[in-house]
Scaffold this active site. Structure first.
Site, PDB file in Angstrom:
ATOM      1  N   ASN A 159       0.797  -1.236   0.000  1.00 22.05           N
ATOM      2  CA  ASN A 159       0.000   0.000   0.000  1.00 22.05           C
ATOM      3  C   ASN A 159       0.827   1.282   0.000  1.00 22.05           C
ATOM      4  O   ASN A 159       0.423   2.252  -0.640  1.00 22.05           O
ATOM      5  CB  ASN A 159      -1.032  -0.010   1.131  1.00 22.05           C
ATOM      6  CG  ASN A 159      -0.418  -0.139   2.487  1.00 22.05           C
ATOM      7  OD1 ASN A 159       0.597  -0.785   2.645  1.00 22.05           O
ATOM      8  ND2 ASN A 159      -1.007   0.488   3.473  1.00 22.05           N
ATOM      9  N   LYS A 182      12.331  -7.461   0.940  1.00 22.79           N
ATOM     10  CA  LYS A 182      11.431  -8.209   0.064  1.00 22.79           C
ATOM     11  C   LYS A 182      10.158  -7.384  -0.074  1.00 22.79           C
ATOM     12  O   LYS A 182       9.313  -7.369   0.819  1.00 22.79           O
ATOM     13  CB  LYS A 182      11.127  -9.570   0.693  1.00 22.79           C
ATOM     14  CG  LYS A 182      10.826 -10.683  -0.280  1.00 22.79           C
ATOM     15  CD  LYS A 182       9.560 -10.498  -1.089  1.00 22.79           C
ATOM     16  CE  LYS A 182       8.311 -10.688  -0.283  1.00 22.79           C
ATOM     17  NZ  LYS A 182       7.068 -10.378  -1.023  1.00 22.79           N
ATOM     18  N   GLY A 235       2.649  -5.654   7.392  1.00 24.98           N
ATOM     19  CA  GLY A 235       1.661  -6.378   6.595  1.00 24.98           C
ATOM     20  C   GLY A 235       0.508  -6.794   7.483  1.00 24.98           C
ATOM     21  O   GLY A 235       0.268  -6.200   8.539  1.00 24.98           O
ATOM     22  N   GLU A 257       4.624  -4.445  12.210  1.00 28.75           N
ATOM     23  CA  GLU A 257       3.606  -3.392  12.045  1.00 28.75           C
ATOM     24  C   GLU A 257       2.447  -4.034  11.314  1.00 28.75           C
ATOM     25  O   GLU A 257       2.575  -4.387  10.140  1.00 28.75           O
ATOM     26  CB  GLU A 257       4.172  -2.226  11.217  1.00 28.75           C
ATOM     27  CG  GLU A 257       5.307  -1.485  11.881  1.00 28.75           C
ATOM     28  CD  GLU A 257       4.880  -0.734  13.116  1.00 28.75           C
ATOM     29  OE1 GLU A 257       3.680  -0.468  13.280  1.00 28.75           O
ATOM     30  OE2 GLU A 257       5.755  -0.414  13.942  1.00 28.75           O
ATOM     31  N   LEU A 258       1.323  -4.200  11.980  1.00 32.19           N
ATOM     32  CA  LEU A 258       0.273  -5.075  11.451  1.00 32.19           C
ATOM     33  C   LEU A 258      -1.025  -4.320  11.181  1.00 32.19           C
ATOM     34  O   LEU A 258      -1.025  -3.113  11.003  1.00 32.19           O
ATOM     35  CB  LEU A 258       0.083  -6.238  12.421  1.00 32.19           C
ATOM     36  CG  LEU A 258       1.389  -6.986  12.778  1.00 32.19           C
ATOM     37  CD1 LEU A 258       1.141  -8.078  13.800  1.00 32.19           C
ATOM     38  CD2 LEU A 258       2.058  -7.563  11.533  1.00 32.19           C
ATOM     39  N   CYS A 291      -3.105   1.104   6.844  1.00 30.24           N
ATOM     40  CA  CYS A 291      -3.197   0.332   8.084  1.00 30.24           C
ATOM     41  C   CYS A 291      -3.951   1.111   9.148  1.00 30.24           C
ATOM     42  O   CYS A 291      -4.646   0.558   9.971  1.00 30.24           O
ATOM     43  CB  CYS A 291      -1.803  -0.003   8.570  1.00 30.24           C
ATOM     44  SG  CYS A 291      -0.745   1.432   8.704  1.00 30.24           S
ATOM     45  N   GLU A 389     -10.594  -6.321   9.695  1.00 28.34           N
ATOM     46  CA  GLU A 389     -10.014  -5.267   8.854  1.00 28.34           C
ATOM     47  C   GLU A 389     -10.429  -5.509   7.401  1.00 28.34           C
ATOM     48  O   GLU A 389     -10.127  -6.546   6.825  1.00 28.34           O
ATOM     49  CB  GLU A 389      -8.484  -5.316   8.963  1.00 28.34           C
ATOM     50  CG  GLU A 389      -7.807  -4.205   8.193  1.00 28.34           C
ATOM     51  CD  GLU A 389      -6.288  -4.349   8.170  1.00 28.34           C
ATOM     52  OE1 GLU A 389      -5.792  -5.470   7.951  1.00 28.34           O
ATOM     53  OE2 GLU A 389      -5.614  -3.324   8.353  1.00 28.34           O
TER      54      GLU A 389
HETATM   55  P1  NAD Z   1       0.411  -9.291   3.582  1.00 26.78           P
HETATM   56  O1  NAD Z   1       0.565  -9.677   5.003  1.00 26.78           O
HETATM   57  O2  NAD Z   1      -0.383 -10.144   2.679  1.00 26.78           O
HETATM   58  O3  NAD Z   1       1.859  -9.188   2.885  1.00 26.78           O
HETATM   59  C1  NAD Z   1       2.870  -8.357   3.412  1.00 26.78           C
HETATM   60  C2  NAD Z   1       4.202  -8.837   2.877  1.00 26.78           C
HETATM   61  O4  NAD Z   1       4.473 -10.147   3.403  1.00 26.78           O
HETATM   62  C3  NAD Z   1       4.275  -8.988   1.360  1.00 26.78           C
HETATM   63  O5  NAD Z   1       5.559  -8.591   0.912  1.00 26.78           O
HETATM   64  C4  NAD Z   1       4.079 -10.479   1.152  1.00 26.78           C
HETATM   65  O6  NAD Z   1       4.646 -10.968  -0.046  1.00 26.78           O
HETATM   66  C5  NAD Z   1       4.823 -11.037   2.345  1.00 26.78           C
HETATM   67  N1  NAD Z   1       4.408 -12.377   2.757  1.00 26.78           N
HETATM   68  C6  NAD Z   1       3.216 -12.990   2.576  1.00 26.78           C
HETATM   69  N2  NAD Z   1       3.219 -14.200   3.179  1.00 26.78           N
HETATM   70  C7  NAD Z   1       4.433 -14.352   3.757  1.00 26.78           C
HETATM   71  C8  NAD Z   1       5.048 -15.376   4.539  1.00 26.78           C
HETATM   72  N3  NAD Z   1       4.394 -16.485   4.867  1.00 26.78           N
HETATM   73  N4  NAD Z   1       6.304 -15.187   4.987  1.00 26.78           N
HETATM   74  C9  NAD Z   1       6.980 -14.035   4.702  1.00 26.78           C
HETATM   75  N5  NAD Z   1       6.460 -13.039   3.954  1.00 26.78           N
HETATM   76  C10 NAD Z   1       5.193 -13.189   3.496  1.00 26.78           C
HETATM   77  O7  NAD Z   1      -0.120  -7.794   3.609  1.00 26.78           O
HETATM   78  P2  NAD Z   1      -0.543  -6.889   2.367  1.00 26.78           P
HETATM   79  O8  NAD Z   1      -1.840  -7.403   1.822  1.00 26.78           O
HETATM   80  O9  NAD Z   1       0.598  -6.715   1.442  1.00 26.78           O
HETATM   81  O10 NAD Z   1      -0.789  -5.471   3.105  1.00 26.78           O
HETATM   82  C11 NAD Z   1      -1.969  -5.157   3.762  1.00 26.78           C
HETATM   83  C12 NAD Z   1      -1.849  -5.373   5.255  1.00 26.78           C
HETATM   84  O11 NAD Z   1      -0.730  -4.661   5.758  1.00 26.78           O
HETATM   85  C13 NAD Z   1      -3.041  -4.861   6.035  1.00 26.78           C
HETATM   86  O12 NAD Z   1      -3.385  -5.778   7.043  1.00 26.78           O
HETATM   87  C14 NAD Z   1      -2.526  -3.578   6.663  1.00 26.78           C
HETATM   88  O13 NAD Z   1      -3.184  -3.173   7.820  1.00 26.78           O
HETATM   89  C15 NAD Z   1      -1.114  -3.920   6.914  1.00 26.78           C
HETATM   90  N6  NAD Z   1      -0.305  -2.699   7.029  1.00 26.78           N
HETATM   91  C16 NAD Z   1       0.165  -2.347   8.263  1.00 26.78           C
HETATM   92  C17 NAD Z   1       0.888  -1.165   8.408  1.00 26.78           C
HETATM   93  C18 NAD Z   1       1.425  -0.737   9.752  1.00 26.78           C
HETATM   94  O14 NAD Z   1       2.333   0.081   9.775  1.00 26.78           O
HETATM   95  N7  NAD Z   1       0.906  -1.222  10.867  1.00 26.78           N
HETATM   96  C19 NAD Z   1       1.123  -0.360   7.296  1.00 26.78           C
HETATM   97  C20 NAD Z   1       0.619  -0.755   6.067  1.00 26.78           C
HETATM   98  C21 NAD Z   1      -0.093  -1.945   5.946  1.00 26.78           C
END
Ligand code: NAD
Length: 496
Positions: A159, A182, A235, A257-258, A291, A389
Site C-alpha cells: 500500500n 522483500k 503487513g 507493524e500489522l 493500516c 479489517e
Molecule cells: P500481507 O501480510 O499479505 O503481505 C505483506 C508482505 O508479506 C508482502 O511482501 C508479502 O509478499 C509477504 N508475505 C506474505 N506471506 C508471507 C510469509 N508467509 N512469509 C513471509 N512473507 C510473506 O499484507 P498486504 O496485503 O501486502 O498489506 C496489507 C496489510 O498490511 C493490512 O493488514 C494492513 O493493515 C497492513 N499494514 C500495516 C501497516 C502498519 O504500519 N501497521 C502499514 C501498512 C499496511
C-alpha cells in the site's frame, strides 16, 4: 504470470550493488490496477536469490559499514534524502502504476521521505552507551556499548511501499546494520528502482539488497533465513504471526507493524463538519487501503443521523477515476485479491442485515477494481464488519450514549493501531485519548505521521515502534563490558 507484451518496463533484483536477474531467470508481470494491464516485468526471486542477498548483506556488515563512524553514515543518509528529493516524482509514479493510489498521495509521501533520512542521520552519531555503577566499584568498572543487530530482513506490503520501507531503512542504516528487502509482489517496482538512488547516494555495495518474488516462498525464505539477525515486517496480522514464528525458530528479533480497525469517536459537542472531514480522510483517502484507516465510526446518539447524512452526501460526491488525474479523489483497489476481499464484505454486511447509508457495490462503469465509498449502519458490535479489517473504503458505524460506553466500544477490538477523538471539550479529549488502547491517537484530526513520532500498534496491531528517537533501539544490541580493576585473581568458584 508472464505476459507476452514486450514494451513493459523492466525491474531487476538488486544484490551487492548491482541490478541482476534472478538465478532462475524467471520474471513476473506487475499489474496496473487502473488500466487492468501489466505495465512492468519484474525479476522473480526465489530462495536462491535470498541466499545470495543475505550473503552480500553479511559481507557488507562485516566489511566496514558497521565500523564506519556515525557521522559518516549520517552523511550517506543525508545524501539518500537528497536523492529521494530529486527522484520523488519518478518514484511516486512507479508506486501509482503498481498500486493505483492517487499520484497526489504518493507524491506527498515521497516528498516527505527525505525528512526521515535527515532525522535518523541526526541520530547516527549519537548512539551511546552508559557507565554503570557497580556493586563492587573498587574492583569493577562497567559500561555498555550499543552495537548494530546485524543483517535485517525487511518485508513490506503493497500500500505504501517506500514510506513503509523507510520507517525501517532510515533507523537500521543509521544504527550500522545492512539489509535484504522483500517488497510486495503487487508493488515491487519503486523499491527496486530506489536501490539505484541509494547506490548513487554513496551507500556501499551490499548494505541494501532487494529481492522481489511472486511466490510466498520468497518472503518465507527471508523470514526463516538463518543468516539474518532480525526481521522487520509490515503487513497483515495473519502473515505477521507466521513471520514472527519463523524468526523465533532462529531466535531472531522481530518488529511487526500489522493491521488495524481504528475507531473514530465522535461526541455530540464535536465540530461536526471537521469530524466528517476527518472521518472521510481516515477511511476514503487512499481508497481505505491504509493500516491506520479509521474504519470504525463510534458516534454519539444525538448526532448519529446528522453525521451519517453528511458523510453519505460527501461520499457520494467523491470523484473516482484515474489516480494520475489531479482532480481524482479515490482510485481503484490495488489488486484483484483486494477487490474480491472488499466486495466480499458487502455480501457479509447484507447477510448480517446491515444498512448501506451509501455505496456497497463496485463502481462498474469505471473499470475492474473500483468500489464505491461505503458507509454501513445498523451493525451489531460483534459483526464481522466491526471486528475485521476490510482494508478498503468501507466505514462501519456503531453508536453510543455515554463517554464510558464510547471508550468501551473503541477498545472492544483485537487491534490497537490508531484512533481519534472528536470533541470541543478539552478535558474529555484528553480523558478519552488517554483511555484508547492504541499506538497513535489524534484529537480532532486523523492520519498525521512524522519521523519524530513513534508509530506502531498495541494488541494485535504489532510489536515494537517505528519512527521517533527510540526506533533506533529496535536495530541495536546492548553489550555490557566489565573491567577488572585490581589485577588480582579471585575465587573461581564464586560469581563476581
Ligand atoms: P500481507 O501480510 O499479505 O503481505 C505483506 C508482505 O508479506 C508482502 O511482501 C508479502 O509478499 C509477504 N508475505 C506474505 N506471506 C508471507 C510469509 N508467509 N512469509 C513471509 N512473507 C510473506 O499484507 P498486504 O496485503 O501486502 O498489506 C496489507 C496489510 O498490511 C493490512 O493488514 C494492513 O493493515 C497492513 N499494514 C500495516 C501497516 C502498519 O504500519 N501497521 C502499514 C501498512 C499496511
Amino acid at each position: 504470470m508472464t505476459s507476452e507484451i514486450s514494451t513493459l518496463e523492466r525491474y531487476q533484483l538488486f544484490i551487492d550493488g548491482h541490478a541482476v536477474d534472478s538465478v532462475s531467470g524467471a520474471t513476473f508481470d506487475s499489474l496496473n490496477p487502473y488500466t487492468g494491464m501489466p505495465w512492468a516485468r519484474v525479476s522473480d526471486g526465489t530462495p536462491d536469490d535470498i541466499d545470495l542477498a543475505v550473503a552480500a548483506a553479511r559481507r557488507a556488515f562485516d566489511g566496514g559499514w558497521r565500523q564506519m563512524p556515525g557521522w559518516r553514515r549520517a552523511a550517506v543518509l543525508r545524501a539518500v534524502g537528497d536523492g529521494i528529493a530529486k527522484n520523488s516524482e519518478r518514484l511516486a509514479r512507479l508506486e501509482v502504476n503498481d498500486n493505483g493510489k492517487l499520484l497526489r498521495e504518493m507524491r506527498a509521501q515521497l516528498e516527505a521521505l527525505p525528512e526521515y533520512y535527515y532525522y535518523f542521520a541526526g541520530l547516527a552519531d549519537k548512539i551511546e552507551g552508559r557507565t554503570v555503577p557497580q556493586i563492587n566499584p573498587s574492583r569493577y568498572f562497567g559500561f555498555t556499548v550499543r552495537e548494530p543487530v546485524g543483517v535485517v530482513g525487511a518485508i513490506t506490503p503493497w500500500n505504501s511501499p517506500l514510506l513503509l520501507l523507510t520507517f525501517k531503512l532510515a533507523p537500521l542504516l543509521a544504527a550500522g546494520n545492512t539489509c535484504v528487502v522483500k517488497p510486495s509482489e503487487h508493488s515491487p517496482a519503486s523499491t527496486l528502482a530506489f536501490a539505484q538512488v541509494l547506490s548513487e547516494a554513496g551507500l556501499p555495495d551490499g548494505v541494501f539488497n532487494a529481492v522481489s518474488g511472486w511466490n510466498r516462498a520468497t518472503g518465507e525464505a527471508l523470514a526463516s533465513h538463518p543468516g539474518i539477525d532480525k526481521i522487520a515486517f509490515t503487513g497483515s496480522t495473519a502473515t505477521g504471526i507466521k513471520v514472527a514464528q519463523a524468526a523465533m525458530n532462529n531466535v531472531n528479533k522481530a518488529t511487526l507493524e500489522l493491521g488495524g480497525k481504528s475507531a473514530q469517536v465522535v461526541f455530540e459537542d464535536a465540530d461536526i463538519d471537521a469530524a466528517v472531514n476527518g472521518i472521510m480522510s481516515g477511511v476514503f483517502a487512499a481508497t481505505g487501503q491504509t493500516c491506520m484507516a479509521g474504519s470504525r465510526l463510534i458516534v454519539q446518539d444525538a448526532v448519529h443521523d446528522t453525521v451519517i447524512e453528511r458523510l453519505a452526501r460527501r461520499a457520494a460526491d467523491i470523484r473516482l477515476g484515474d489516480p494520475n488525474d489531479p482532480e481524482t479523489e479515490m482510485g481503484p483497489l490495488a489488486n484483484p485479491p483486494q477487490f474480491e476481499k472488499v466486495t466480499g464484505y458487502f455480501s457479509i454486511a447484507e447477510e448480517e442485515g446491515a444498512s448501506f447509508a451509501c455505496g456497497g457495490a463496485p463502481a462498474e462503469d469505471l473499470g475492474s477494481y473500483f468500489v464505491k465509498p461505503t458507509v454501513i449502519t445498523n451493525l451489531k458490535r460483534d459483526s464481522r464488519l466491526i471486528r475485521e479489517e476490510v482494508f478498503g473504503p468501507v466505514l462501519s458505524v456503531l453508536s453510543f450514549s455515554t463517554e464510558e460506553e464510547a471508550v468501551e466500544l473503541a477498545n472492544d477490538t483485537r487491534y490497537g493501531l490508531a484512533g481519534a477523538v472528536w470533541t470541543e471539550n478539552v478535558h474529555r479529549a484528553h480523558r478519552v485519548a488517554g483511555q484508547i488502547r492504541a499506538g497513535s491517537v489524534w484529537i480532532n484530526d486523523y492520519r498525521v505521521v512524522g519521523p519524530g513520532m513513534p508509530f506502531g500498534g498495541f494488541k494485535d496491531s504489532g510489536v515494537g515502534r517505528e519512527n521517533g528517537v527510540d526506533a533506533i533501539d529496535e536495530y541495536l544490541e546492548t553489550k555490557s563490558i566489565y573491567v577488572e580493576l585490581t589485577g588480582q585473581t579471585r575465587d573461581p568458584f564464586q560469581m563476581g
